[in-house]
Design a protein around this motif. Structure first.
Motif, short mmCIF file in Angstrom:
data_model
loop_
_atom_site.label_atom_id
_atom_site.label_comp_id
_atom_site.label_asym_id
_atom_site.label_seq_id
_atom_site.Cartn_x
_atom_site.Cartn_y
_atom_site.Cartn_z
N ARG A 8 0.84 -1.21 0.00
CA ARG A 8 0.00 0.00 0.00
C ARG A 8 0.87 1.25 0.00
O ARG A 8 0.63 2.19 -0.76
N LEU A 9 1.91 1.26 0.84
CA LEU A 9 2.77 2.43 0.91
C LEU A 9 3.58 2.62 -0.37
O LEU A 9 3.80 3.76 -0.81
N ASN A 10 4.03 1.52 -0.98
CA ASN A 10 4.75 1.64 -2.25
C ASN A 10 3.85 2.20 -3.34
O ASN A 10 4.30 3.01 -4.17
N ALA A 11 2.59 1.81 -3.34
CA ALA A 11 1.64 2.37 -4.31
C ALA A 11 1.44 3.86 -4.04
O ALA A 11 1.38 4.67 -4.98
N GLN A 12 1.36 4.24 -2.78
CA GLN A 12 1.20 5.65 -2.42
C GLN A 12 2.45 6.45 -2.83
O GLN A 12 2.34 7.57 -3.33
N ILE A 13 3.62 5.88 -2.64
CA ILE A 13 4.86 6.55 -3.06
C ILE A 13 4.83 6.78 -4.56
O ILE A 13 5.21 7.86 -5.04
N SER A 14 4.39 5.81 -5.33
CA SER A 14 4.30 5.96 -6.78
C SER A 14 3.36 7.10 -7.17
O SER A 14 3.68 7.91 -8.04
N VAL A 15 2.21 7.15 -6.52
CA VAL A 15 1.25 8.22 -6.81
C VAL A 15 1.84 9.58 -6.46
O VAL A 15 1.75 10.54 -7.25
N LEU A 16 2.45 9.68 -5.30
CA LEU A 16 3.02 10.96 -4.87
C LEU A 16 4.21 11.38 -5.74
O LEU A 16 4.39 12.57 -6.04
N THR A 17 5.01 10.44 -6.17
CA THR A 17 6.13 10.74 -7.06
C THR A 17 5.63 11.27 -8.39
O THR A 17 6.17 12.25 -8.93
N THR A 18 4.59 10.64 -8.92
CA THR A 18 3.99 11.11 -10.17
C THR A 18 3.42 12.51 -10.01
O THR A 18 3.62 13.38 -10.87
N ALA A 19 2.73 12.75 -8.91
CA ALA A 19 2.17 14.09 -8.65
C ALA A 19 3.27 15.13 -8.53
O ALA A 19 3.16 16.23 -9.07
N ARG A 20 4.35 14.79 -7.85
CA ARG A 20 5.46 15.73 -7.70
C ARG A 20 6.06 16.10 -9.05
O ARG A 20 6.37 17.26 -9.32
N MET A 21 6.22 15.11 -9.91
CA MET A 21 6.77 15.38 -11.24
C MET A 21 5.83 16.30 -12.03
O MET A 21 6.29 17.21 -12.73
N ALA A 22 4.53 16.07 -11.91
CA ALA A 22 3.56 16.92 -12.62
C ALA A 22 3.61 18.35 -12.09
O ALA A 22 3.59 19.31 -12.87
N TYR A 23 3.67 18.51 -10.76
CA TYR A 23 3.76 19.85 -10.17
C TYR A 23 5.05 20.55 -10.58
O TYR A 23 5.07 21.74 -10.86
N SER A 24 6.14 19.81 -10.62
CA SER A 24 7.43 20.37 -11.01
C SER A 24 7.39 20.85 -12.46
O SER A 24 7.86 21.94 -12.78
N SER A 25 6.80 20.05 -13.32
CA SER A 25 6.67 20.42 -14.72
C SER A 25 5.79 21.66 -14.87
O SER A 25 6.11 22.58 -15.64
N ALA A 26 4.68 21.69 -14.13
CA ALA A 26 3.78 22.85 -14.19
C ALA A 26 4.48 24.10 -13.68
O ALA A 26 4.33 25.20 -14.25
#
Length: 71
Positions: free
Chosen positions: A36-54
């Protein structure tokens, strides 16, 4: 008769002591939490990359090629 395999040895779950069953259940719980935590890390990493790009896109637009900080 359910079995589990540990270090290439097969064990009959129905023959395990209560203590062994407790440890097995704890391992299963921990494995589930790790998944569960690894899945959450994946989601948060993807969100961080999107925010960084924005942010990068917005900074380019805001500063339109100007220096962001006076040197």
């Amino acid at each position: 008769m359910p079995t589990i395999t540990i270090d290439d040895v097969e064990y009959d779950v129905d023959s395990m002591s209560e203590e062994a069953l407790g440890n097995l259940k704890s391992i299963q719980f921990v494995d589930g939490e790790l998944a569960r935590l690894n899945a959450q890390i994946s989601v948060l990493t993807t969100a961080r990359m999107a925010y960084s790009s924005a942010l990068q896109s917005q900074l380019i637009e805001d500063f339109d090629g100007e220096e962001a900080v006076d040197s």
